[in-house]
Design an enzyme around this catalytic site. Structure first.
Site, PDB file in Angstrom:
ATOM      1  N   ARG A 182       6.241   0.237  -3.400  1.00 61.56           N
ATOM      2  CA  ARG A 182       7.615   0.139  -2.887  1.00 61.56           C
ATOM      3  C   ARG A 182       8.043  -1.312  -2.668  1.00 61.56           C
ATOM      4  NH1 ARG A 182       6.893   5.241   1.202  1.00 61.56           N
ATOM      5  NH2 ARG A 182       7.950   6.849  -0.036  1.00 61.56           N
ATOM      6  N   ASN A 197      13.303   4.385  -3.364  1.00 63.46           N
ATOM      7  CA  ASN A 197      12.040   3.717  -3.022  1.00 63.46           C
ATOM      8  C   ASN A 197      10.888   4.132  -3.934  1.00 63.46           C
ATOM      9  OD1 ASN A 197      11.708   6.265  -2.042  1.00 63.46           O
ATOM     10  ND2 ASN A 197      11.178   5.671   0.053  1.00 63.46           N
ATOM     11  N   ARG A 244      -0.257   6.943   0.697  1.00 60.80           N
ATOM     12  CA  ARG A 244       0.778   6.284   1.498  1.00 60.80           C
ATOM     13  C   ARG A 244       0.531   4.771   1.556  1.00 60.80           C
ATOM     14  NH1 ARG A 244       4.095   9.760   3.895  1.00 60.80           N
ATOM     15  NH2 ARG A 244       4.675   8.459   5.661  1.00 60.80           N
ATOM     16  N   LYS A 267      10.069   8.953  -8.433  1.00 66.75           N
ATOM     17  CA  LYS A 267      11.462   9.352  -8.222  1.00 66.75           C
ATOM     18  C   LYS A 267      12.376   8.891  -9.368  1.00 66.75           C
ATOM     19  CE  LYS A 267      11.128   9.416  -3.177  1.00 66.75           C
ATOM     20  NZ  LYS A 267      11.785   9.006  -1.907  1.00 66.75           N
ATOM     21  N   THR A 283       8.163   3.304   3.827  1.00 66.87           N
ATOM     22  CA  THR A 283       9.337   3.978   3.251  1.00 66.87           C
ATOM     23  C   THR A 283      10.417   2.974   2.848  1.00 66.87           C
ATOM     24  OG1 THR A 283       8.890   5.895   4.659  1.00 66.87           O
ATOM     25  CG2 THR A 283      11.098   5.738   3.698  1.00 66.87           C
ATOM     26  N   PHE A 305      21.010  11.245   6.103  1.00 67.30           N
ATOM     27  CA  PHE A 305      20.839  10.864   4.697  1.00 67.30           C
ATOM     28  C   PHE A 305      20.535  12.041   3.777  1.00 67.30           C
ATOM     29  CE2 PHE A 305      16.756  10.063   6.928  1.00 67.30           C
ATOM     30  CZ  PHE A 305      15.895  10.870   6.199  1.00 67.30           C
ATOM     31  N   GLU A 320       4.001  21.114  -0.122  1.00 67.21           N
ATOM     32  CA  GLU A 320       4.590  20.381  -1.244  1.00 67.21           C
ATOM     33  C   GLU A 320       3.843  20.648  -2.556  1.00 67.21           C
ATOM     34  OE1 GLU A 320       4.919  16.294   0.006  1.00 67.21           O
ATOM     35  OE2 GLU A 320       6.505  16.777   1.447  1.00 67.21           O
ATOM     36  N   HIS A 357       7.365   9.258  -3.689  1.00 61.14           N
ATOM     37  CA  HIS A 357       7.221  10.090  -2.491  1.00 61.14           C
ATOM     38  C   HIS A 357       5.749  10.441  -2.324  1.00 61.14           C
ATOM     39  CE1 HIS A 357       7.736  13.339   0.399  1.00 61.14           C
ATOM     40  NE2 HIS A 357       6.871  14.016  -0.342  1.00 61.14           N
ATOM     41  N   TYR A 411      13.116  19.019   0.469  1.00 64.74           N
ATOM     42  CA  TYR A 411      13.327  18.134   1.625  1.00 64.74           C
ATOM     43  C   TYR A 411      13.945  18.877   2.816  1.00 64.74           C
ATOM     44  CZ  TYR A 411      12.216  13.753  -0.843  1.00 64.74           C
ATOM     45  OH  TYR A 411      11.578  12.717  -1.491  1.00 64.74           O
TER      46      TYR A 411
END
Ligand code: CMP
Length: 139
Positions: A104, A114, A87, A11, A93, A59, A128, A117, A51
């Site tokens: 993270r 964070n 993950r 990100k 998250t 958010f 995605e 993704h 998203y």
């Protein structure tokens, strides 16, 4: 178990702090094969499309502003159990809740900024991956 693919994004907060190399190192050390990659800046509309599942969340506006605020690095990753494995490598998250040693936990700023993704299920991974990569880039 058969090989699986997942979509990863480094990100804007992580790219902007020069963490791309460190995160790519962790991807390789975890045993993922990188099938495709691109560096790009998302438009606000592209971030909203990516998203869209979160459009009702409070958010959403902040998230899509953030995701279109600077460059991202997008990767198609392959491994056995790739979705869960990525993950696990990222951590929870919210960096404050993430396990020690995860990306993270070590580099995340807050629940929005964070660092990375990852897809959360096979159907979202398929959506995605196709959002960013044409099928001939995923052969
Ligand atoms: P990501 O895994 O990309 O999925 C949705 C993103 O929304 C999440 O990481 C965070 O960057 C962001 N976000 C901001 N606030 C929240 C929240 N309260 N719960 C979940 N995700 C949030």
């Amino acid at each position: 178990m058969a090989k699986e693919r997942t979509l990863a994004i480094i990100k804007p907060d992580a790219v902007g702090r020069g963490l791309t190399g460190e995160i790519l190192k962790r991807i390789h050390e975890a045993g993922f094969q990188v099938i495709a990659t691109k560096s790009m800046r998302l438009s606000k509309a592209e971030a909203e499309g990516f998203y869209a599942v979160h459009r009702q969340r409070p958010f959403f506006a902040d998230l899509t502003d953030f995701m279109s605020s600077g460059k991202v690095v997008v990767l198609a990753l392959e491994a056995e159990n790739a979705i869960a494995k990525w993950r696990d490598t990222m951590g929870a998250t919210d960096p404050a809740q993430a396990a020690p040693g995860t990306i993270r936990k070590e580099f995340g700023v807050n629940i929005q900024n964070n660092c990375t993704h990852g897809s959360d299920a096979p159907d979202t991974a398929a959506f995605e991956l196709s959002f960013f990569f044409p099928s001939h880039d995923l052969l």
